[in-house]
Motif scaffolding. Structure first.
Motif, short mmCIF file in Angstrom:
data_model
loop_
_atom_site.label_atom_id
_atom_site.label_comp_id
_atom_site.label_asym_id
_atom_site.label_seq_id
_atom_site.Cartn_x
_atom_site.Cartn_y
_atom_site.Cartn_z
N ASN A 14 0.83 -1.20 0.00
CA ASN A 14 0.00 0.00 0.00
C ASN A 14 0.86 1.25 0.00
O ASN A 14 1.05 1.89 1.01
CB ASN A 14 -0.91 -0.01 1.22
N GLY B 205 -0.07 3.75 -1.25
CA GLY B 205 -1.06 4.83 -1.32
C GLY B 205 -1.45 5.39 0.04
O GLY B 205 -2.39 6.19 0.14
N GLN C 196 -4.43 8.24 1.16
CA GLN C 196 -5.52 7.91 2.08
C GLN C 196 -5.44 8.78 3.33
O GLN C 196 -6.46 9.23 3.86
CB GLN C 196 -5.43 6.42 2.45
N ALA D 244 -9.00 4.00 -0.61
CA ALA D 244 -8.27 2.76 -0.87
C ALA D 244 -9.16 1.73 -1.55
O ALA D 244 -8.67 0.74 -2.09
CB ALA D 244 -7.72 2.21 0.43
N PRO E 220 -8.36 1.27 -5.55
CA PRO E 220 -7.22 0.39 -5.86
C PRO E 220 -7.50 -1.05 -5.45
O PRO E 220 -7.09 -1.98 -6.14
CB PRO E 220 -6.07 0.97 -5.03
N GLU F 45 -1.49 -2.78 -7.51
CA GLU F 45 -1.91 -1.79 -6.52
C GLU F 45 -0.87 -0.67 -6.35
O GLU F 45 -1.22 0.45 -5.98
CB GLU F 45 -2.22 -2.46 -5.18
N SER G 186 -2.28 2.99 -6.67
CA SER G 186 -2.27 3.89 -5.51
C SER G 186 -1.38 5.10 -5.71
O SER G 186 -1.65 6.16 -5.14
CB SER G 186 -1.87 3.21 -4.20
N ASN H 114 -2.77 8.75 -5.07
CA ASN H 114 -2.09 9.74 -4.24
C ASN H 114 -2.16 11.13 -4.86
O ASN H 114 -2.50 12.11 -4.21
CB ASN H 114 -0.62 9.37 -4.06
#
Ligand SMILES: Nc1ncnc2c1ncn2[C@@H]1O[C@H](COP(=O)(O)OP(=O)(O)OP(=O)(O)O)[C@@H](O)[C@H]1O
Ligand SMILES: Nc1ncnc2c1ncn2[C@@H]1O[C@H](COP(=O)(O)OP(=O)(O)OP(=O)(O)O)[C@@H](O)[C@H]1O
Ligand SMILES: [Mg+2]
Ligand SMILES: [Mg+2]
Lengths: 319, 427, 334, 512
Positions: free
Chosen positions: B105, B107, B111, B149, B152, B163, B167, B171
């Motif tokens: 993750n 991202g 988030q 999230a 993705p 992902e 992500s 972003n």
């Protein structure tokens, strides 16, 4: 017409560094090592080479200086990437961890050293841009093409395309390329045929380091007159371009061009009468490349072709 | 066959009694903890060397400051450490939780930003909620992070979109979206500072007495929430059927599908929970005090990236992440006080980078420790003239098969290796 | 051993080399300290929030600071808090005045000296000179849309308006492209946007926001175009810089420190430094105008001093489009 | 005596285990030398030592009487030693040709040249009847062809000593016959072959001599002609082994599985292909129905459609008379279906989970093992301990052993334990004994029969004729996605079955 020339020239500023760095990433991943450290490698390459430019200012012609700076950037990136290679190849480290560490290390190191070596403990490195070629002698007078590709260019644009062609050639036509791809797909197979997987992977990572370093320099040179220890996330974007380009040179070029062009539009629309007259907020244009990429990915990702062994440390004893 | 087995279990039982302590010791020594300790020591040593190179005169006191600076103003500076640890515990969990299910993750930053954004919206415009405002704000943050999230996650589960790349895109989209909205919605915007407007007093997370204990620091109940969430995540991952499913999908998507686990749902949920955690981090930070604003700057929030470091250092386990976040905040706090000497605080970033770099060697380090231990043990056994059948009591393992995960994001490698105990007693 | 530092500057999350607030203030502090052999140091906060700023100011004071320079509006609530917390320490607050987080209480204690600048006058002079020098297509590339940057931009537009009026140009004959980049950093997008503007005819761009200017200069160097610098004299950074809209950050910090050591610290007040006290201006020595002369400059300057020219500041309009301009058409790029 | 290979006193340790303990192996020139041993006996390890992948702690290797050091595959190649690995080592997205030349490419100015290589490959493949398409991608060709590519790799390198590690485990009977002919041709050419297999009749068919390993130790070498299967298997396991499965006649009861007009289509590059073509059949409780056929005739697709791992394009499935065509996997698994998957590593196990967690992989959500979503550890451990005892699953640390570190045979036992212990009404078992030694096979067959006798319906998919003939009560033959025959194992001859499998005979054959 001028708008077209302009858009093409500007697109190159975004595309070329993305292209070079993504190709670097390609060599690493195709050899089986995920290189998330591209951002840090770019930063390091840009850092040393721009320091070099600054300290050699006025001693030589711009183009010569640029060539030497590229060598410095490439060498730095290569050396720096060896840390990643050591961790992920010899130490069988998790490649994301080592990559993240290098990404953290590079800017901190660049700031720290810049302050140590520069007068006034300044962290930004100022440099003078003497590298642009206004007109390539002879070629620039070719109608259309001359204006499109041979005026207002940087040597680095040609170098970028040269790297693309060489990369495709090396990957698909040479013995090294064949072995590199084998190591990224099935290192056990390569090993059982007497190929030294560790060596090939080192080569892959170091090539990515070299190209990443060069990419850092190529990115910074045309866009600013100083360097402040950052390449603004372009290393991560290059990673995206690499995945988007499915680890293949020609598709990486397409992806880099797409990104470059979208970014150009996002930045330049206010100078393009037709777009400017629509009065769409710039934030919209800024988001477009990312949204567009997401949409394209949605249609193309079903069949991803990532190198199979990429990211998995190679262990001789493992079956 | 049977007899073999019986004798074996007898000796095992004896072993267990006699060497309980040494076994326990071995286990501790060869766990991830030692490897992290090793990385931390190497990182600090590197820091010391840099200090010595940069300014030999003050190096030792500077080093001391890094190590113990976070105590220099007593509980106040410890409170500040907790304050800085709060958001990165959450983003660390966001990254680590996703790692556990085989997703990287990257991202978390987007988030986090969306969580902050939602919290600020509630904080600036919902003062009618009264004393529930901060709670609603945090919930909004959680939801916003989760939603960010979700996409993705869905893309990964159903369309196999990597992902990492989706992500990264999220972003940037999130950052631009928040900046655009903040600067164009009057109630959210403070012209004078080009940042988000002041949140209401009732939107600020209460102190729960933390301000008494850590007087003078900015720490608040957000820290307690973050710690509780870390513990909750630990329980979910390790004790519940849900966690069982998530980890199974992370390790082997195909086998999970075979076992009737809805792996698409698991992937989506895991990403969503990760997003919720990052979003919570944004909420906790931006509702943590009146003086925090979303600045309209086109730069990705660094807390998300810090989360990656934290997760890696914490070996992706929730409790590990809790300690890793505290550790990083701790030495950053030390680095802050390091400014009292002639050093720049980038040294701390270098040290953290080095620590993370060496923590990547954990597999190797643990292998080495185990080899050393088993070597010692063998020697001891040989000396005692024990009847050990072809090394069957030896307790060592090889480098193992770690990182044999599905794709590039075999992040759990370090964690996985921990399972790779040898089949010591193979008959 | 641990040393103490008598003069301190606390940066916001930027650095002392940001070519803006921090740098200007730092240079003034450094100059004074070096000349008078006083120890000095700068401190960086751990995060961008009031709590961290307060903490960092505390650290500076722990480090022995007697005067703390706080550059930027971001320090307003922090200084508000610290002025009571550290009554024995003096604060120089640039571009801001102490107030509570929610703007309900404004209070300035005796140990705080708050300084604003009339950036609209500096911008005015730059815009005026550019149009007087024969340019009609202008650009304004601001960093973030914060008050100081806005004042520069508004002044720039009004200066161009004034010059066009004096030159007797047709209504709407001055074109002004106007944009905030959203950050104080160099970025390829800024380079591209500047290039696009230059391509579409823009003759000069006012690069107004730290390193944003560096990207504008990069574009100008490529296209052989002109740039107007900001805050400090930026002519040394690129040959394309024809002039700079300066505010005398370092001088005002230097002066404040001089006063402090003379026992006349001008605390308890908030001042706006303008042309009347040489608080803003253009560096005519290093400027590269073709027709605009020192005499022209002096005349305009005098008109600002005597109030003939009275450019409005950021409180006059939310956006530049809210200004009443006849000769200048603003193309506001959101 | 002229030995081409001598491995003397080889000891190779892995942490915690001595995989090879003072092993001696002598291979004569021009012979086919079989290597026999249970799972984990150390065969692959020994061969890896010979091939330079591992360095032994003790022992020497002599090639043609000269002591040599083999530090890697390159050294092995230089000595004329080639190896086909148990798990093929082919790069899936390379062409056949690229795979063959990899490592010994000819280059001109750095560019790989293929003309000469192509010529040599064509010659070799004609000479040894190893037919391959040089430009086909590995991912597009059958396992049998991949095997040929592996052998060509060795021949291309002019290797004289060929190691084949379980080459037949993945082949169909016809392919096995072909391979054996090829092996005979190769030794006629003067090459020597080391041949690893678990199948005694293969050894009987081609090998000259056979060396046996047991738990890392060398047991002995026999002349194959003089030794019968029983002798060899006793050497291997240390006890007598039953080859025929002792079972009573089936007593089929009510229908448990009914498949009606099942169709599975695949879409590849635009055109659709029917992988399973309108298949209908049923399985009753208390009988074992085998689906025989050559690999790649739609068996895997059929099973995946039945179990829900992939979707079907048409038809209906009933389990216990209830239509489950559109139900999800979990529903089927909790309504009577158990499944022993074809690929135990891909589907059967979460290798990074412990044995006990793997043993509840299908049941962790049942009230027995969780309360309010919280796993009941003690119960899970107890459950595991019971199964470990009952099914004799051997592992280093009992229920907390990571599945990854268990041997293939024991991994398979764990899966079988898990699937049978759920007392299913229907068990679909695909290749349940693939790659296992005779001891393990015997055990698994017994379990299948036991399950049947307890009233479970078993659908067994196997490529192994012996297994099909021995275990099943009814045989369905699949060819090109269709069921081309239903046969009774008691009356049908192996040869005839082979004809059905090859597609040259069709039709029912009921004689009950
Ligand atoms: N890389 C390794 N690391 C640790 N132990 C290993 C490794 N490879 C093999 N072993 C151990 O050595 C033993 C012998 O394994 P080997 O693969 O040689 O058996 P095998 O006879 O080929 O079995 P099979 O019939 O299953 O292929 C195994 O029981 C295993 O425990
Ligand atoms: N890295 C390792 N560490 C410990 N044991 C290992 C390792 N690699 C392999 N082994 C062991 O080696 C043995 C043989 O492995 P192999 O993969 O050949 O399994 P197998 O029994 O042949 O099953 P399969 O049918 O899956 O090939 C197994 O006992 C396995 O546990
Ligand atoms: Mg084997
Ligand atoms: Mg096997």
């Amino acid at each position: 017409m001028n708008t077209v020339y302009f858009l093409v020239q500007q697109t190159m500023l975004f595309t070329i560094p993305l292209l070079i760095v993504a190709l670097g990433g390609m060599f690493s991943e195709r050899s089986g090592v995920v290189n998330i450290a591209l951002e840090g490698i770019m930063t390091m390459g840009a850092f040393t080479s721009i320091l070099f430019v600054k300290f050699t200012e006025g001693f030589m012609s711009g183009q010569l200086q640029l060539l030497l700076a590229i060598i410095v950037a490439g060498a730095t990136g290569m050396l720096f990437s060896m840390l990643h290679a050591f961790a992920s190849i010899n130490m069988k480290a998790d490649q994301t961890i080592s990559g993240t560490a290098l990404n953290m290390f590079a800017p901190a190191f660049a700031i720290f050293v810049a302050r140590q070596v520069q007068a006034n403990h300044v962290q930004q490195i100022d440099f003078e841009n003497t590298f642009r070629i206004v007109k390539v002698p002879g070629l620039s007078s070719i109608p259309f093409i001359g204006k499109l590709f041979f005026s207002n260019v940087y040597l680095t644009t040609y170098i970028g395309f040269a790297i693309l062609i060489i990369s495709a050639f090396v990957l698909y036509k040479t013995r090294f390329g064949l072995r590199l791809r084998a190591c990224g797909e099935h290192p056990q197979a390569a090993d059982s045929l007497g190929i030294n997987v560790y060596k090939i992977r080192y080569s892959g990572v170091m090539i990515s380091g070299m190209l990443g370093g060069i990419g850092g320099l190529v990115f910074i040179l045309p866009i600013s007159t100083n360097f402040n220890a950052t390449v603004s996330g372009y290393g991560f974007l290059a990673l995206a371009v690499l995945i988007f380009g499915q680890w293949k040179p020609a598709r990486i070029l397409t992806a880099a061009l797409f990104f470059g062009f979208m970014n150009t539009i996002a930045a330049a629309y206010s100078g393009i009468p037709f777009l400017a007259s629509m009065h769409i907020p710039s934030y919209f244009y800024k988001m477009v490349p990312y949204i567009a990429t997401l949409i394209v990915l949605t249609f193309t990702s079903k069949k991803s072709q990532a190198p199979k062994a990429s990211g998995i440390p190679y262990d001789k004893g493992m079956r | 066959m049977k007899t073999d087995k019986n004798t074996k279990s007898v000796t095992d039982a004896q072993n267990q009694k006699t060497c309980f302590f040494s076994r326990w010791f071995t286990k501790i020594l060869s766990s991830g903890f030692t490897a992290s300790l090793f990385a931390i020591i190497l990182g600090l040593l590197t820091g010391l060397i840099i200090l010595l190179v940069a300014n030999p005169g003050q190096a030792v006191s500077g080093f001391f400051m890094i190590m113990f600076g976070a105590w220099s103003e007593g509980l106040k500076s410890i409170g500040m450490t907790f304050y800085y640890a709060t958001p990165i515990i959450c983003t660390g969990l966001a990254v680590g939780f996703a790692f556990k299910t085989g997703l990287f993750n990257i991202g978390a930053t987007g988030q986090f930003t969306m969580g902050a954004f939602a919290a600020v919206i509630v904080g600036t415009s919902c003062s009618f909620l009264g004393s529930a405002q901060w709670i609603v704000g945090l919930l909004a943050a959680v939801v916003a992070g989760a939603l960010w999230a979700l996409l993705p996650g869905l893309l990964k589960a159903f369309l196999n979109v990597h992902e990492v790349i989706s992500s990264i895109m999220m972003n940037y989209i999130g950052m631009y979206l928040v900046n655009y909205t903040v600067s164009n919605v009057p109630i959210l915007y403070n012209q004078l500072t080009n940042s988000s407007a002041q949140i209401s007093d009732t939107a600020v997370i209460p102190k729960f007495g933390m301000d008494k204990i850590f007087a003078g620091s900015a720490v608040n109940a957000g820290f307690i929430i973050a710690v509780l969430v870390a513990i909750l995540m630990h329980v979910i991952l390790n004790k519940t059927t849900f966690g069982f499913e998530l980890r199974a999908v992370g390790f082997n998507r195909n086998a999970s599908k075979y076992a009737g686990i809805n792996e698409k749902k698991s992937i989506t949920l895991s990403m969503t929970i990760a997003g919720a955690l990052a979003g919570l981090g944004g909420g906790l930070l931006f509702l943590g005090s009146l003086g925090k604003h979303i600045e309209v700057v086109d730069v990705l929030a660094s807390e998300g990236f810090d989360g990656i470091s934290v997760a890696l250092l914490g070996l992706s386990t929730p409790l590990g992440i809790l300690f890793a976040a505290l550790f990083i905040a701790y030495i950053k706090q030390g680095g802050f006080y390091l400014q009292l000497y002639e050093f720049s605080k980038e040294i701390i970033d270098i040290i953290i980078a080095v620590i993370i770099y060496f923590s990547a060697f954990s597999l190797f380090v643990r292998g080495a420790i185990k080899r050393y231990l088993s070597y010692k043990k063998e020697k001891a056994e040989a000396a005692a003239g024990s009847m050990g059948v072809s090394g069957s009591t030896s307790n060592s393992i090889g480098a193992g098969k770690a990182g044999n995960g599905s794709t590039g994001n075999s992040i759990a490698g370090a964690g996985k290796a921990g399972n790779d105990e040898s089949k010591g007693g193979s008959v | 051993g641990k040393e103490t530092y008598e003069l301190a500057l606390v940066t916001d999350l930027g650095t002392i080399n940001d070519k803006s607030f921090n740098q200007g203030a730092w240079e003034g502090l450094k100059q004074y300290a070096d000349e008078n052999k006083i120890t000095y140091k700068y401190y960086q906060p751990a995060a961008a929030d009031t709590a961290s700023y307060v903490d960092t100011i505390g650290l500076a004071i722990t480090g022995g600071a007697k005067v703390v320079v706080c550059p930027g509006y971001k320090f307003e609530p922090a200084v508000y808090e610290c002025q009571t917390k550290y009554p024995d320490v003096k604060f120089v607050l640039l571009d801001g005045t102490p107030h509570t987080e929610d703007y309900t209480v404004y209070e300035i204690k005796d140990n705080v000296y708050s300084i604003f600048y009339a950036e609209q006058q500096a911008g005015f002079l730059a815009g005026y000179a550019a149009v007087k020098d024969g340019m009609t297509k202008l650009g304004f590339m601001g960093g973030m849309a914060v008050p100081a940057v806005k004042r520069f931009g508004y002044g720039f537009a009004q200066g161009a308006e004034q010059a066009a009026k004096e030159l007797g140009l047709a209504a709407g004959s001055i074109e002004l492209k106007y944009h905030y980049t959203g950050a104080f950093v160099a970025d390829p997008a800024i380079e591209t946007m500047s290039s696009a503007w230059y391509q579409s005819g823009t003759e000069v761009i006012f690069g107004c926001g730290g390193a944003v200017g560096n990207s504008v200069m990069a574009a100008a160097e490529k296209d052989g175009m002109k740039v107007i610098g900001v805050d400090v004299d930026q002519s040394s950074e690129s040959t394309t810089v024809i002039t700079s809209a300066m505010k005398m950050l370092s001088i005002s910090v230097y002066d404040a420190l001089t006063d402090y050591y003379a026992g006349t610290f001008p605390g308890g007040q908030s001042v706006t430094l303008d042309v009347t006290v040489d608080g803003v201006g253009l560096p005519m020595d290093s400027s590269k105008f073709t027709t605009f002369t020192q005499a022209d400059y002096d005349a305009a300057y005098a008109n600002l001093v005597n109030g003939t020219y009275a450019p409005v500041n950021d409180s006059a309009a939310d956006e530049v489009t809210g200004l009443t301009l006849e000769y200048v058409t603003v193309d506001f790029i959101e | 005596m002229d030995y081409i290979i001598e491995m003397l006193g080889i000891t190779k340790e892995f942490p915690g285990i001595i995989a090879n303990d003072d092993i001696t192996l002598q291979v004569k020139k021009g012979e086919i030398h079989a290597l026999l041993g249970e799972n984990g006996a150390g065969k692959s390890t020994l061969m890896s030592v010979l091939f330079g992948l591992y360095q032994p702690e003790k022992g020497i290797i002599k090639v043609k009487g000269k002591e040599v050091a083999i530090n890697g595959p390159t050294d092995a190649n230089a000595l004329g030693i080639g190896m086909v690995h148990q798990h093929f080592k082919l790069v899936h997205n390379f062409t056949v040709l690229q795979n063959i030349i990899l490592g010994v490419e000819e280059v001109k100015h750095g560019v790989v040249k293929t003309e000469a290589a192509r010529k040599k490959i064509v010659e070799l493949s004609q000479k040894y009847k190893l037919f391959v398409e040089p430009d086909a991608l590995i991912s597009d060709i059958t396992v049998g062809m991949q095997q040929r590519v592996e052998i060509l790799k060795m021949l291309y390198r002019d290797n004289e000593i060929l190691i084949l590690d379980e080459p037949t485990a993945v082949l169909t009977p016809q392919e096995i016959d072909e391979l054996m002919n090829i092996m005979r041709d190769l030794v006629k050419e003067g090459k020597s072959i080391l041949f690893i297999t678990h199948k005694l009749n293969e050894i009987k068919a081609v090998a000259d001599r056979c060396s046996v390993l047991r738990r890392g130790k060398y047991i002995g070498t026999v002349d194959v002609e003089d030794a019968d299967k029983e002798v060899m298997s006793e050497m291997m396991v240390g006890r007598k082994v039953n080859f025929t499965v002792a079972k009573e006649d089936a007593k089929p009861k009510e229908t448990v599985l009914e498949v009606k007009n099942l169709i599975v289509e695949s879409k590849r590059e635009g055109h659709t292909k029917r992988l399973v073509n309108d298949v209908s059949f049923s399985v009753h409780k208390g009988e074992i129905v085998s689906i025989a056929g050559i690999d790649g005739n739609g068996q895997s697709e059929l099973v995946q459609a039945l179990t829900g791992l992939s979707s079907l394009s048409g038809g209906q499935i009933f389990i216990n008379k209830e239509e489950v065509t559109k139900k999800n996997i979990r529903y089927k698994n909790t309504h009577g279906l158990s499944h022993i998957p074809e690929d135990r590593h891909k589907f059967g196990l979460v290798l990074d989970y412990t044995l006990e967690d793997n043993l509840v992989l299908q049941e962790y959500f049942e009230p027995e093992f969780q309360k309010h979503g919280i796993l009941q550890r003690e119960k899970i451990t107890k459950h595991a301990d019971e199964l470990i005892e009952e099914y004799d699953i051997r592992s280093g640390q009992g229920s907390v052993t990571p599945a990854r570190s268990m041997s293939g045979g024991n991994q398979q036992k764990a899966i079988i334990a898990r699937e049978l212990s759920r007392r299913p009404d229907l068990l679909i078992a695909v290749q349940p004994t693939r790659g296992l030694d005779v001891g393990a096979i015997e055990f698994i067959h017994k379990q299948l029969v036991k399950g049947r006798d307890e009233g479970c319906g078993v659908l067994l998919v196997s490529f192994e004729l012996d297994e099909v003939m021995n275990v099943s009560d009814r045989i369905l033959v699949m060819y090109e996605g269709e069921i081309v025959g239903e046969l009774d194992p008691k009356v049908v001859e192996i040869k005839e079955l082979g004809l059905y499998m090859a597609g040259s005979k069709r039709g029912g054959h009921h004689e009950d």
